[in-house]
Write a protein that holds these residues in place. Structure first.
Motif, mmCIF file in Angstrom:
data_model
loop_
_atom_site.group_PDB
_atom_site.id
_atom_site.type_symbol
_atom_site.label_atom_id
_atom_site.label_comp_id
_atom_site.label_asym_id
_atom_site.label_seq_id
_atom_site.Cartn_x
_atom_site.Cartn_y
_atom_site.Cartn_z
ATOM 1 N N ASP A 400 24.037 -6.644 -31.838
ATOM 2 C CA ASP A 400 25.369 -6.294 -32.367
ATOM 3 C C ASP A 400 25.264 -5.404 -33.601
ATOM 4 O O ASP A 400 26.082 -4.520 -33.807
ATOM 5 N N LYS A 401 24.222 -5.621 -34.410
ATOM 6 C CA LYS A 401 24.028 -4.752 -35.577
ATOM 7 C C LYS A 401 23.787 -3.322 -35.151
ATOM 8 O O LYS A 401 24.410 -2.393 -35.672
ATOM 9 N N ARG A 402 22.885 -3.161 -34.207
ATOM 10 C CA ARG A 402 22.534 -1.781 -33.816
ATOM 11 C C ARG A 402 23.716 -1.054 -33.199
ATOM 12 O O ARG A 402 23.925 0.129 -33.441
ATOM 13 N N ASP A 404 26.861 -1.447 -33.902
ATOM 14 C CA ASP A 404 27.834 -1.094 -34.936
ATOM 15 C C ASP A 404 27.339 0.048 -35.828
ATOM 16 O O ASP A 404 28.132 0.878 -36.284
ATOM 17 N N VAL A 405 26.039 0.100 -36.046
ATOM 18 C CA VAL A 405 25.497 1.262 -36.771
ATOM 19 C C VAL A 405 25.692 2.523 -35.920
ATOM 20 O O VAL A 405 26.107 3.576 -36.420
ATOM 21 N N ASP A 423 19.204 5.264 -44.531
ATOM 22 C CA ASP A 423 18.491 4.335 -45.420
ATOM 23 C C ASP A 423 18.917 2.902 -45.094
ATOM 24 O O ASP A 423 19.497 2.201 -45.915
ATOM 25 N N LEU A 424 18.614 2.486 -43.868
ATOM 26 C CA LEU A 424 19.013 1.153 -43.402
ATOM 27 C C LEU A 424 18.202 0.078 -44.120
ATOM 28 O O LEU A 424 17.097 0.329 -44.591
ATOM 29 N N ALA A 425 18.793 -1.108 -44.178
ATOM 30 C CA ALA A 425 18.201 -2.200 -44.963
ATOM 31 C C ALA A 425 16.988 -2.795 -44.258
ATOM 32 O O ALA A 425 17.079 -3.197 -43.104
ATOM 33 N N TYR A 430 15.001 -8.960 -40.887
ATOM 34 C CA TYR A 430 16.171 -8.182 -40.452
ATOM 35 C C TYR A 430 15.844 -6.964 -39.615
ATOM 36 O O TYR A 430 16.659 -6.502 -38.836
ATOM 37 N N ASP B 400 23.319 -8.694 -42.656
ATOM 38 C CA ASP B 400 22.504 -7.486 -42.459
ATOM 39 C C ASP B 400 23.249 -6.438 -41.634
ATOM 40 O O ASP B 400 23.110 -5.235 -41.864
ATOM 41 N N LYS B 401 24.074 -6.905 -40.678
ATOM 42 C CA LYS B 401 24.860 -5.943 -39.900
ATOM 43 C C LYS B 401 25.825 -5.192 -40.794
ATOM 44 O O LYS B 401 25.903 -3.973 -40.742
ATOM 45 N N ILE B 403 25.797 -4.621 -44.000
ATOM 46 C CA ILE B 403 25.232 -3.658 -44.952
ATOM 47 C C ILE B 403 24.808 -2.386 -44.213
ATOM 48 O O ILE B 403 24.997 -1.284 -44.718
ATOM 49 N N ASP B 404 24.270 -2.521 -43.005
ATOM 50 C CA ASP B 404 23.808 -1.325 -42.301
ATOM 51 C C ASP B 404 24.973 -0.440 -41.843
ATOM 52 O O ASP B 404 24.859 0.791 -41.824
#
Lengths: 448, 448
Positions: A400-402, A404-405, A423-425, A430, B400-401, B403-404
């Motif tokens: 889900d993170k990827r 949304d990025v 500049d991803l965290a 993570y 983490d999501k 912030i990215d």
């Protein structure tokens, strides 16, 4: 000022709440034909599986709570039978006692939602053939599972709801078969990415019948068998129809409100229809596809909430826009998350964009930190410019993170190299020092 | 072509691998003064706590594996004593047998990293006062924990490493006290966000002494007590010094290579130094802050990997850039994730930007789906334009999501309204219908 809202689920209640905050003096009335407002339609599979324990949890506000919080009157079990734009009135019927009435509005918001498609197949009206769109539908399915001896379920349609329900029924110990006319599950995904899901579904014990449709149902009273066009016969105690939904736009159309090519209500970015003082929002309305600058109909809860809010603000005298969507969707299917956004290669081609697809596999986080899972990413890149125009991500934690990025990146027309530069965290729990999104960019840059 | 690389951790090995792929004919030699290459420095706290079980897992490639994969020669325990840019040679000493030698290069990459700051305090040289920067450091700490009767740990400095080690030592059953000169933990965070972490650390049994520094250490042979400037006396079996690091840039400076104001090596976006054919990458080098267009020094593994890759490609005849950073960082502290990116309000003010800070709390996902956790978001918005210039996110799963997504948004100068418009992925296990980032945008838009 009097604001009438037809339909009180996601868009309707968002609209009412925002209208009330924008203009606390306004008289706002929601006409809802069902017996609940503001229920979480997306939560129905979890309610059926028991992951969400009670119906109450799905209902964000009762009519009483809504009245108290926002000063909005909610007329439950009231169906609107006509919109009269000339007189600025709506006609309604109270389903409890069959009385009728009329309400005059200054502003009207149509948020009538969408309904499941029920094809006219032989046997479709047998008992135990369900659709899933409302809390009432879910209650019926739960009641049947509790009382009848149910062990075999056939799901027709391998879209988001169909697959979420495949998981829900499997978790309840039922044997699940999914029948899908297309050659793959989740047709909004590429076939190579869908194959990952198909394998996972099979690994979880779900039978998949692809490239085959239902011909008819048989049973005495209750459904007992599903027959496919290819001649397969599948035993079934329960059938879930999830082949798709259609916008509830007929009431609007009859009133002279323009529909789009999709059959849903055409709106501008203020959510205004072609008729003065009438707005539409949610699953009954179209959105602008920001990538091809054309209206599309992609009914989802996230869009319904945004559109409702914007329509409510504008109806109440504010000034707000919903710019559009890029067709993002996400679903959890057993242990995998499947998400997509932007254009497919075919859509890009239709829009005159030649693309290259780049597929990679990357870990969700550092190899030495526990809980590492794999994530598959597939990016669709404009071959001339290197701009990413679409993406699919399927995998474990962090999928889900990827997406949304990538949603944010695609919205901003980032290139493959831009993805590398982000500049991803990074810390071991993570991501890797090079995040999966950066790796996608690196591999794409090399390929293009 | 001969490429020499000084230092073989994150940047050096990334550079070597990319140089080898860019120019397979090149002769590439890494000079590493330690006995391991390509170890994951960010994983050291997890190795000490036992979350990462073996040292092997931290080492991405041994020298032998690296040679085999990339054809790169690795000289372990070789310290470079001089760079001679005129002759294009470097002088080195083999630490195993004290022999010396010289190597002539066509291209040189300096990736000498950074070292922990060890202030000249009375008692600093007592036994059991450690820093943590290398696998060797970690082994020493582990060895002591295994053999000696250790129950009380004092950590000096509440930065990323200090707090990660507070968790690691606590998990091992040790009583941890953290001493920090500033009035808050993690000085890159605002005090209101840092307060969330401080509460969490205390809840986990960590003693925090803020606004106080170490005056001296006491003990006979081994450290026994830490005395602070304010007169506090803390019993200690083990002390970890984590007050900061400094760039290992002296070798470069002596050779006439320009340093930046930070004391780290000044580089352009190709990672070239002021001297021809000499590049620098990783913790010894600066980066461009993309938001204020000025060089800064923020040594982190993610940047080291990117810079190494770019320096390696360029040294081998390719053409690549590292555009810069926005100072993103993230860390896990017990059950919280703390992340930040972009400008602080103070930094924005120095750059002539008046900002408003907006803080919200939002759930990570739908209320009716299990595992809901809270996420606190704080955005720094340009008051004139509504553009988001900085963000902090602290909370549970899904931090983490957010912030990215905000990293991507800030890189692209999105406004508060743009955050609301983003078509982020929604399904109950992943977000609310309005994602936390959208809510931040909505609240900011109202406030601005």
């Amino acid at each position: 000022m009097k604001i009438a809202i037809i339909g009180g689920v996601a868009a309707g209640t968002s609209a009412a709440a925002k209208a009330s905050r924008t203009n606390p003096e306004a008289e706002i009335v929601i006409f809802e034909q069902g017996s609940d407002i503001s229920y979480a339609g997306c939560g129905l599979p979890y309610y059926i599986s028991g992951v969400t324990e009670t119906k109450d949890k799905l209902i964000m506000n009762t009519a009483g709570e809504f009245k108290e919080k926002y000063g909005v009157e909610v007329k439950l079990k009231h169906t609107v039978t006509a919109i009269n734009p000339g007189q600025k009135t709506i006609d309604y019927q109270d389903l409890t006692n069959s009385t009728t009435g009329s309400y005059s509005y200054d502003k009207l918001i149509i948020s009538t939602g969408a309904s499941p498609i029920k094809p006219p197949l032989p046997g479709i009206d047998l008992e135990n053939i369900f659709t899933l769109r409302s809390v009432a539908n879910a209650e019926k399915i739960k009641a049947m599972l509790k009382t009848a001896d149910t062990s075999k379920v056939v799901i027709i349609g391998a879209g988001l709801i169909g697959l979420e329900m495949a998981e829900a029924f499997s978790k309840l110990g039922l044997k699940v078969t999914v029948v899908e006319m297309q050659e793959q599950v989740l047709p909004q995904f590429s076939s190579e990415m869908a194959a990952l899901l198909e394998k996972h579904l099979k690994d979880q014990g779900v039978d998949l019948i692809l490239g085959d449709g239902v011909d008819h149902f048989m049973g005495s009273g209750s459904v007992e068998k599903v027959f496919t066009a290819e001649g397969k016969e599948i035993a079934a105690d329960l059938v879930l129809l999830s082949i798709g939904i259609k916008a509830n736009s007929q009431l609007a159309e009859t009133a002279g409100i323009e529909l789009g090519a999709s059959g849903a209500i055409a709106v501008d970015e203020k959510l205004a229809t072609n008729l003065a003082d009438i707005y539409a929002a949610g699953d009954c309305a179209e959105s602008l596809d920001l990538l091809i600058d054309k209206p599309v109909w992609v009914p989802l809860g996230s869009t319904a909430n945004k559109q409702g809010r914007v329509a409510g603000e504008n109806a109440a005298g504010g000034d707000s826009v919903h710019k559009g969507i890029i067709k993002t969707s996400i679903t959890k299917i057993f242990d995998l998350t499947a998400a997509r956004t932007g254009l497919t290669q075919e859509e890009a081609k239709s829009a005159g964009i030649e693309t290259a697809a780049v597929k990679i596999k990357a870990p969700n986080h550092a190899s030495y930190y526990p809980g590492r899972e794999e994530i598959h990413l597939r990016g669709i890149f404009n071959q001339q410019t290197g701009v990413i125009v679409g993406a699919e991500v399927i995998g474990g934690a962090g999928t889900d993170k990827r997406i949304d990025v990538l949603v944010t990146a695609i919205s901003q027309q980032l290139t493959a190299n831009d993805l590398f530069q982000l500049d991803l965290a990074y810390a071991p729990p993570y991501s890797g020092p090079k995040d999966a999104v950066a790796i996608l960019g690196m591999v794409a840059e090399k390929k293009l």
